[in-house]
Motif scaffolding. Sequence first.
Motif, short mmCIF file in Angstrom:
data_model
loop_
_atom_site.label_atom_id
_atom_site.label_comp_id
_atom_site.label_asym_id
_atom_site.label_seq_id
_atom_site.Cartn_x
_atom_site.Cartn_y
_atom_site.Cartn_z
N ALA A 172 -12.12 43.76 -14.66
CA ALA A 172 -13.17 44.36 -13.83
C ALA A 172 -14.33 43.40 -13.63
O ALA A 172 -14.89 43.32 -12.53
N ILE A 173 -14.70 42.67 -14.69
CA ILE A 173 -15.79 41.69 -14.58
C ILE A 173 -15.42 40.60 -13.58
O ILE A 173 -16.21 40.25 -12.68
N GLN A 175 -13.17 40.71 -11.22
CA GLN A 175 -13.04 41.27 -9.88
C GLN A 175 -14.41 41.49 -9.24
O GLN A 175 -14.61 41.19 -8.06
N TYR A 176 -15.36 41.96 -10.05
CA TYR A 176 -16.72 42.18 -9.54
C TYR A 176 -17.35 40.87 -9.08
O TYR A 176 -17.93 40.79 -7.99
N ASP A 179 -15.65 39.64 -5.92
CA ASP A 179 -16.04 40.44 -4.76
C ASP A 179 -17.43 40.05 -4.27
O ASP A 179 -17.68 39.96 -3.05
N LYS A 180 -18.35 39.81 -5.22
CA LYS A 180 -19.70 39.40 -4.84
C LYS A 180 -19.69 38.05 -4.12
O LYS A 180 -20.44 37.84 -3.17
#
Length: 338
Positions: A172-173, A175-176, A179-180
Amino acid sequence: MEFENDDIAYEFYNTYAGHVGFSVRKSWHDKSSTTNVIRTKKFVCSKAGYKDKSKEQCQRKRADTRVGCLAEMTIKISANGKYVVSSFEDAHNHELVTPSKAHLLRSQRKITEGQKAQIDILNDSGIRPKSGHEVMSRQAGGRQCLSFGQKDYKNYLRSKRMQSIQEGDTGAILQYLQDKQMENPSFFYAIQVDEDEMITNIFWADARSILDYHYFGDVVCFDTTFKTNSYGRPFAPFVGVNHHKQTVVFGAALLYDETSETFEWLFETFKRAMSGKEPKTILTDQCAAIISAIGKVFTNSIHRLCVWHMYQNAAKHLSHVFQGSKTFKKDFGKCVYD
């Protein structure tokens, strides 16, 4: 002599090495291309071979630990699926350690389950690895009596801390952050991993932070808020003040620990994110690791201690002086500001 698998063979050779006085490592193996079963495997003395100096690029030269020792044990699989010794060499071309120090050799160092439990208790009590290792050394009768070193102590805590971050959280980290960066290519992030490819340190700065640093990055305040997040990792923001006297964030990091090496990586990464620009002045607390890293990375910056931390330390250590004198607070302020 037969072994059920190659791990048992390694434990046998390592136990033998501990009695003789040398450390071992796994050299090479040969696998079947069809069944993926190991057919041959070689265990050698840790001083076997020679270091490839052509690949050595670090500024700090390390001592040569490999001297071409020929001691080894090779196993191969037999018809019944078990492993047998196919070759063995017991001659060493270097001095062996005494039995009293054999447990300090790299392949011999081990942390028992009881010791792990004690390390957990010391860590949960807020005792740092260096102090915790000293406590356990005294209990064992000295460092020479403890079956692991300070680095092993830290590595155990690191492995446990990394395991506490579930795979979904790690994904999740990443991916975040990705994405940013997809939303805005100016978003910067960097991740440091250890030798086991596990995440240790994370730094990020968005486009606004980078732009703010360009205009207001002459003075930077850096501090670590220790273990206030659910993962027990130090949170380290870089902050400053804009022309409206408002606090601005230039970047932030989640760190594994507060060692000089970690801060060196962080400051190098921060400088890279900011196109090599160093702050004119950086304010920190009195952490020796931070001060050391600043001297190595921000060579053109002026380092100053944070006034808030100075007053906190003064209140802690000089409270009796503040209470016993009506003018000391004013005099202390003059020492700080004048």
